[in-house]
Scaffold this active site. Sequence first.
Site, mmCIF file in Angstrom:
data_model
loop_
_atom_site.group_PDB
_atom_site.id
_atom_site.type_symbol
_atom_site.label_atom_id
_atom_site.label_comp_id
_atom_site.label_asym_id
_atom_site.label_seq_id
_atom_site.Cartn_x
_atom_site.Cartn_y
_atom_site.Cartn_z
ATOM 1 N N SER A 143 0.851 -1.200 0.000
ATOM 2 C CA SER A 143 0.000 0.000 0.000
ATOM 3 C C SER A 143 0.878 1.238 0.000
ATOM 4 O O SER A 143 2.032 1.192 0.456
ATOM 5 C CB SER A 143 -0.857 0.005 1.274
ATOM 6 O OG SER A 143 -1.453 1.276 1.467
ATOM 7 N N TYR A 156 -0.981 -0.953 10.264
ATOM 8 C CA TYR A 156 -1.135 -1.269 8.835
ATOM 9 C C TYR A 156 0.095 -0.826 8.033
ATOM 10 O O TYR A 156 0.616 -1.576 7.204
ATOM 11 C CB TYR A 156 -2.403 -0.579 8.337
ATOM 12 C CG TYR A 156 -2.763 -0.822 6.896
ATOM 13 C CD1 TYR A 156 -3.303 -2.044 6.484
ATOM 14 C CD2 TYR A 156 -2.607 0.180 5.940
ATOM 15 C CE1 TYR A 156 -3.662 -2.252 5.152
ATOM 16 C CE2 TYR A 156 -2.975 -0.022 4.612
ATOM 17 C CZ TYR A 156 -3.499 -1.240 4.230
ATOM 18 O OH TYR A 156 -3.856 -1.446 2.919
HETATM 19 P P1 NAP Z 1 -11.447 -5.860 1.234
HETATM 20 O O1 NAP Z 1 -12.449 -5.429 0.218
HETATM 21 O O2 NAP Z 1 -11.712 -5.607 2.676
HETATM 22 O O3 NAP Z 1 -11.180 -7.415 1.010
HETATM 23 C C1 NAP Z 1 -10.277 -8.076 1.853
HETATM 24 C C2 NAP Z 1 -10.136 -9.497 1.389
HETATM 25 O O4 NAP Z 1 -9.162 -10.138 2.242
HETATM 26 C C3 NAP Z 1 -11.422 -10.296 1.501
HETATM 27 O O5 NAP Z 1 -11.530 -11.127 0.376
HETATM 28 C C4 NAP Z 1 -11.215 -11.119 2.775
HETATM 29 O O6 NAP Z 1 -11.852 -12.390 2.743
HETATM 30 C C5 NAP Z 1 -9.713 -11.337 2.734
HETATM 31 N N1 NAP Z 1 -9.155 -11.671 4.039
HETATM 32 C C6 NAP Z 1 -9.125 -10.907 5.152
HETATM 33 N N2 NAP Z 1 -8.522 -11.581 6.148
HETATM 34 C C7 NAP Z 1 -8.168 -12.799 5.645
HETATM 35 C C8 NAP Z 1 -7.518 -13.937 6.178
HETATM 36 N N3 NAP Z 1 -7.097 -13.968 7.446
HETATM 37 N N4 NAP Z 1 -7.337 -15.008 5.370
HETATM 38 C C9 NAP Z 1 -7.762 -14.992 4.082
HETATM 39 N N5 NAP Z 1 -8.373 -13.941 3.522
HETATM 40 C C10 NAP Z 1 -8.578 -12.855 4.304
HETATM 41 O O7 NAP Z 1 -10.009 -5.201 0.931
HETATM 42 P P2 NAP Z 1 -9.387 -4.573 -0.395
HETATM 43 O O8 NAP Z 1 -9.546 -3.117 -0.327
HETATM 44 O O9 NAP Z 1 -9.832 -5.326 -1.593
HETATM 45 O O10 NAP Z 1 -7.835 -4.856 -0.126
HETATM 46 C C11 NAP Z 1 -7.123 -5.914 -0.732
HETATM 47 C C12 NAP Z 1 -5.636 -5.688 -0.482
HETATM 48 O O11 NAP Z 1 -5.251 -4.443 -1.050
HETATM 49 C C13 NAP Z 1 -5.277 -5.617 1.000
HETATM 50 O O12 NAP Z 1 -4.033 -6.218 1.206
HETATM 51 C C14 NAP Z 1 -5.190 -4.124 1.253
HETATM 52 O O13 NAP Z 1 -4.370 -3.825 2.333
HETATM 53 C C15 NAP Z 1 -4.613 -3.663 -0.059
HETATM 54 N N6 NAP Z 1 -4.830 -2.229 -0.334
HETATM 55 C C16 NAP Z 1 -6.107 -1.752 -0.470
HETATM 56 C C17 NAP Z 1 -6.280 -0.391 -0.729
HETATM 57 C C18 NAP Z 1 -7.638 0.209 -0.917
HETATM 58 O O14 NAP Z 1 -7.727 1.430 -1.019
HETATM 59 N N7 NAP Z 1 -8.716 -0.565 -0.970
HETATM 60 C C19 NAP Z 1 -5.180 0.445 -0.819
HETATM 61 C C20 NAP Z 1 -3.916 -0.081 -0.664
HETATM 62 C C21 NAP Z 1 -3.753 -1.424 -0.421
HETATM 63 P P3 NAP Z 1 -13.316 -12.720 3.409
HETATM 64 O O15 NAP Z 1 -14.238 -11.625 2.971
HETATM 65 O O16 NAP Z 1 -13.646 -14.050 2.796
HETATM 66 O O17 NAP Z 1 -13.143 -12.803 4.889
#
Ligand code: NAP
Length: 248
Positions: A143, A156
């Site tokens: 991130s 984080y």
């Molecule tokens: P999200 O919509 O909250 O989705 C998170 C995903 O991670 C879900 O599929 C969830 O699965 C899974 N997960 C959480 N804990 C887990 C575990 N212990 N084991 C297996 N799966 C797990 O998040 P997102 O925004 O798509 O983020 C995805 C990645 O991108 C993350 O690493 C986040 O830090 C990174 N990121 C996001 C942003 C942003 O702005 N959105 C920015 C920078 C980086 P379940 O629903 O099945 O529990």
Amino acid sequence: MTRLTGKVALVTGASRGIGAAIARRLAAEGAAVVVNYHRSPEAAEQVVAAITGCGGQAVAVQADVSRLDQATELVKAAQKQFGRLDILVNNAGTTRDNVIMMMKEEDWDIVLATNLKSAWNCAKVASRIMLKQNGGRIINITSVAGIAGNAGQSNYAAAKAGMIGLTKSLAKELGPRGITVNAVAPGFVPTDLTQSLIEQMKETILEHTPLRRLGMPEDVAAVVAFLASDEAGFITGQVIAVDGGMVL
Ligand code: NAP
């Protein structure tokens, strides 16, 4: 596009958000995809249905990747399901934001385990398979917070900065065996993870983003697909920001 035909990919946390977009994109490029989920079985099955409905190959596998035993079973299940493993995308992540004085020890532990240890867990098991196959791709979703830091996200940002160190170390360790390891650093992308933060800070975010828009999960997925392809065969140890220029 068929850049990934014949390849097998495992995407952690692929039931929702960015992970779901990555799974769909890798499948659209020809890869057979293992869609990992933790607590959202229906959402994971929807991702699988979207892929198979377009003629692709996918299967959903439940595992809490913050735990080494479950991550081990997941990676082995992925290999067993499709006979090999070429691409690992460490995408699973979570947040527990607070100022440090208010942040509970549990919030630190869960965020470090879910974002950082999970990537180490899966890479540890997947690299053994990739070494035997004489090649592979590991892509870690970090991130902009891991590059620039963010107030209220000490847990984080530390986890995401840790992923960058993990990426660079594994790139050096596994490069001689044909495995590339890179990181992708998204800016703000509207998903369940960031919805409330983006609602509160949208104007400020856009002001600090030269391209003046939020990222989309598909923006991140496109870069992951490139890094997973043969075209990125001479790129390793890099952190590619997909953030509209935010951390410039
Ligand atoms: P999200 O919509 O909250 O989705 C998170 C995903 O991670 C879900 O599929 C969830 O699965 C899974 N997960 C959480 N804990 C887990 C575990 N212990 N084991 C297996 N799966 C797990 O998040 P997102 O925004 O798509 O983020 C995805 C990645 O991108 C993350 O690493 C986040 O830090 C990174 N990121 C996001 C942003 C942003 O702005 N959105 C920015 C920078 C980086 P379940 O629903 O099945 O529990």
